[in-house]
Design a protein around this motif. Structure first.
Motif, short mmCIF file in Angstrom:
data_model
loop_
_atom_site.label_atom_id
_atom_site.label_comp_id
_atom_site.label_asym_id
_atom_site.label_seq_id
_atom_site.Cartn_x
_atom_site.Cartn_y
_atom_site.Cartn_z
N ARG A 67 0.83 -1.20 0.00
CA ARG A 67 0.00 0.00 0.00
C ARG A 67 0.88 1.26 0.00
NH1 ARG A 67 -3.90 0.55 4.53
NH2 ARG A 67 -4.51 -1.53 3.81
N GLY A 68 0.46 2.24 -0.78
CA GLY A 68 1.23 3.48 -0.88
C GLY A 68 2.36 3.41 -1.87
N CYS A 69 2.56 2.23 -2.49
CA CYS A 69 3.70 2.02 -3.39
C CYS A 69 3.25 1.57 -4.78
CB CYS A 69 4.64 0.95 -2.83
SG CYS A 69 5.31 1.28 -1.20
N GLY A 70 4.06 1.87 -5.77
CA GLY A 70 3.88 1.32 -7.10
C GLY A 70 2.50 1.52 -7.67
N THR A 75 -2.56 6.83 -1.98
CA THR A 75 -3.09 7.55 -0.82
C THR A 75 -3.86 6.55 0.03
OG1 THR A 75 -3.31 9.58 -2.10
CG2 THR A 75 -4.55 9.44 -0.04
N VAL A 76 -3.41 6.34 1.27
CA VAL A 76 -3.99 5.28 2.11
C VAL A 76 -4.43 5.86 3.45
CG1 VAL A 76 -2.64 3.48 0.99
CG2 VAL A 76 -1.71 4.63 3.00
N PRO A 77 -5.46 5.26 4.06
CA PRO A 77 -5.96 5.78 5.35
C PRO A 77 -5.00 5.56 6.51
CG PRO A 77 -7.12 3.77 4.75
CD PRO A 77 -6.30 4.16 3.56
N SER A 78 -4.19 4.50 6.42
CA SER A 78 -3.24 4.22 7.50
C SER A 78 -2.10 3.36 6.97
CB SER A 78 -3.92 3.53 8.68
OG SER A 78 -4.45 2.27 8.28
N LEU A 79 -1.01 3.34 7.72
CA LEU A 79 0.15 2.53 7.35
C LEU A 79 0.70 1.92 8.63
CD1 LEU A 79 2.08 1.77 4.97
CD2 LEU A 79 3.52 3.67 5.71
N THR A 80 0.17 0.77 8.99
CA THR A 80 0.58 0.09 10.21
C THR A 80 1.07 -1.31 9.87
OG1 THR A 80 -1.59 -0.89 10.64
CG2 THR A 80 -1.19 1.35 11.51
N PHE A 81 1.69 -1.95 10.83
CA PHE A 81 2.14 -3.32 10.63
C PHE A 81 0.95 -4.23 10.35
CE2 PHE A 81 3.24 -7.55 12.29
CZ PHE A 81 4.35 -7.82 11.49
N GLU A 82 -0.15 -4.03 11.08
CA GLU A 82 -1.35 -4.84 10.89
C GLU A 82 -1.92 -4.64 9.48
OE1 GLU A 82 -4.19 -7.67 11.89
OE2 GLU A 82 -2.32 -7.10 12.86
N ASP A 83 -1.83 -3.42 8.95
CA ASP A 83 -2.26 -3.17 7.57
C ASP A 83 -1.49 -4.05 6.60
OD1 ASP A 83 -4.14 -1.18 8.20
OD2 ASP A 83 -2.62 0.41 8.09
N GLY A 160 15.78 14.33 1.17
CA GLY A 160 16.61 13.93 0.04
C GLY A 160 16.10 12.81 -0.83
N TRP A 161 14.90 12.28 -0.56
CA TRP A 161 14.39 11.11 -1.29
C TRP A 161 14.39 11.33 -2.80
CZ3 TRP A 161 13.68 6.31 0.40
CH2 TRP A 161 12.98 5.40 -0.40
N ASN A 162 13.91 12.49 -3.24
CA ASN A 162 13.77 12.74 -4.67
C ASN A 162 14.89 13.59 -5.25
OD1 ASN A 162 11.49 11.25 -5.16
ND2 ASN A 162 10.06 12.95 -4.98
N SER A 163 15.92 13.84 -4.48
CA SER A 163 17.03 14.68 -4.95
C SER A 163 18.21 13.82 -5.41
CB SER A 163 17.50 15.62 -3.84
OG SER A 163 18.65 16.34 -4.25
N PRO A 164 18.53 13.84 -6.72
CA PRO A 164 19.63 13.01 -7.24
C PRO A 164 20.98 13.35 -6.61
CG PRO A 164 18.27 13.87 -9.02
CD PRO A 164 17.84 14.58 -7.78
N LYS A 165 21.13 14.56 -6.09
CA LYS A 165 22.42 14.98 -5.55
C LYS A 165 22.50 14.86 -4.04
CE LYS A 165 23.39 18.25 -9.32
NZ LYS A 165 23.72 19.65 -9.67
N SER A 166 21.44 14.36 -3.40
CA SER A 166 21.45 14.30 -1.93
C SER A 166 22.42 13.23 -1.43
CB SER A 166 20.05 14.03 -1.40
OG SER A 166 19.68 12.68 -1.64
N THR A 197 6.28 8.47 -2.72
CA THR A 197 6.61 9.86 -2.44
C THR A 197 7.56 9.94 -1.25
OG1 THR A 197 4.79 10.13 -0.89
CG2 THR A 197 4.33 10.58 -3.24
N PRO A 198 8.26 11.07 -1.07
CA PRO A 198 9.10 11.24 0.12
C PRO A 198 8.29 11.07 1.41
CG PRO A 198 9.62 12.93 -1.49
CD PRO A 198 8.41 12.21 -2.00
N GLU A 199 7.04 11.54 1.42
CA GLU A 199 6.20 11.43 2.60
C GLU A 199 5.91 9.96 2.93
OE1 GLU A 199 6.05 15.32 0.88
OE2 GLU A 199 5.52 13.39 -0.03
N MET A 200 5.65 9.17 1.90
CA MET A 200 5.39 7.74 2.13
C MET A 200 6.67 7.03 2.55
SD MET A 200 3.08 5.43 2.29
CE MET A 200 1.73 6.39 1.59
N ALA A 201 7.79 7.43 1.99
CA ALA A 201 9.07 6.82 2.36
C ALA A 201 9.37 7.05 3.85
CB ALA A 201 10.19 7.39 1.50
#
Length: 292
Positions: A67-70, A75-83, A160-166, A197-201
């Motif tokens: 969830r949240g990937c690929g 956009t997901v309501p939650s991101l937990t281990f149980e999810d 720095g997730w989306n920055s090639p130079k980070s 996205t960086p936020e999901m990462a």
């Protein structure tokens, strides 16, 4: 060349749509979800293709985007281990699988352990690779330095997730891949950008740092094989060894390789394939995977 894939969607317990696919024929092997997942990138990048080919030789290899990937809902309501466990259950139900081998790589190892404890009648074999049973935020008496370092990694990913130079991105790729070629590094950096996205990462990193399945390890009742690279700089070798020691009668195989992801160009990849096939009891050649 791009591998042909038949991508289908299923719905998890909270309504999130999960994209999955299957390659090869034979005994089902399901890979539990992990982050940095993108089914389309897997089909065109050389390193994921190597795993797909290896796990489609004599097997029906099922994998999915977390969830949240690929291609799964971003956009997901939650991101937990149980999810994560619920998403795995949804994929298995949608594929109509009643008995299968379960493969957990990295964070997917903990998800696989939880599923195997919850549904031992469905899991014929449990294979864990580069996994861990607990992490910084879930370990009692952990040092403040370790907590500060984890928070720094999370903040660095956000920036720095989306920055090639980070610097973060370069160090992150180096830790994941070890002795990688420039092309292997480029492919992983592309997957980083496209998979989430960086936020999901940062959400996944915080979630991963909070995982704890130590108590569940002792409850595993299915045959288990654990792999870990000796020079894994992201999830240390000791963490993999400790996880294996907590699972009753688990077999532990140390791979002489560097990096969190075992590259197809490493000699240890042949060891992984041979040990996996011997464990699952299936060494038949796979049908030729079609390219488009």
């Amino acid at each position: 060349m791009t591998l042909h894939q038949d991508i289908r969607f299923c719905t998890s317990a909270d309504g999130v749509k999960i994209a999955s696919t299957s390659t090869g024929t034979g005994t089902p092997v399901v890979r539990a979800g992990t982050w940095l997942s993108h089914l389309e990138c897997d089909a065109r990048h050389e390193e994921p293709q190597a795993y797909i080919r290896a796990l489609s030789r004599g097997f029906s290899y099922v994998r999915y985007d977390s969830r949240g990937c690929g291609l799964s809902d971003r956009t997901v309501p939650s991101l937990t281990f149980e999810d994560g466990v619920n998403d795995l259950e949804a994929v298995i139900a949608a594929r109509g699988l009643t008995k299968f081998a379960l493969l957990g790589m990295s964070m997917g190892a903990a998800t696989s352990i939880a599923y195997a404890v919850r549904h031992p009648e469905k899991v014929s074999h449990l294979v864990l690779f580069s996994g861990f049973s607990s992490s910084v935020f879930s370990t009692p008496n952990v040092s403040q330095k370790a907590i500060d370092e984890a928070e720094l990694v999370i903040k660095s990913a956000e920036v720095g997730w989306n920055s090639p130079k980070s610097i973060f991105r370069k160090l992150f790729v180096a830790q994941l891949l070890g002795n990688a070629t420039p092309e292997q590094q480029r492919e992983l950096e592309e997957r980083m950008q496209l998979s989430m996205t960086p936020e999901m990462a940062t959400a996944y990193l915080r979630n991963n740092f909070s995982i704890n399945v130590r108590d569940l390890c002792a409850q595993v009742k299915v045959p288990t094989l654990v792999f870990h690279c000796r020079k894994d700089e992201m999830i240390g070798f000791e963490q993999g060894r400790k996880m294996a020691s907590l699972i009753p009668d688990a077999r532990f195989v140390a791979l002489e390789a560097q990096g969190h992801i075992l590259l197809s160009t490493e000699p240890a990849m042949q060891v992984f394939e041979a040990e996996l096939k011997a464990f699952l009891g299936n060494a038949e050649p796979a049908p030729q995977l079609r390219k488009v």
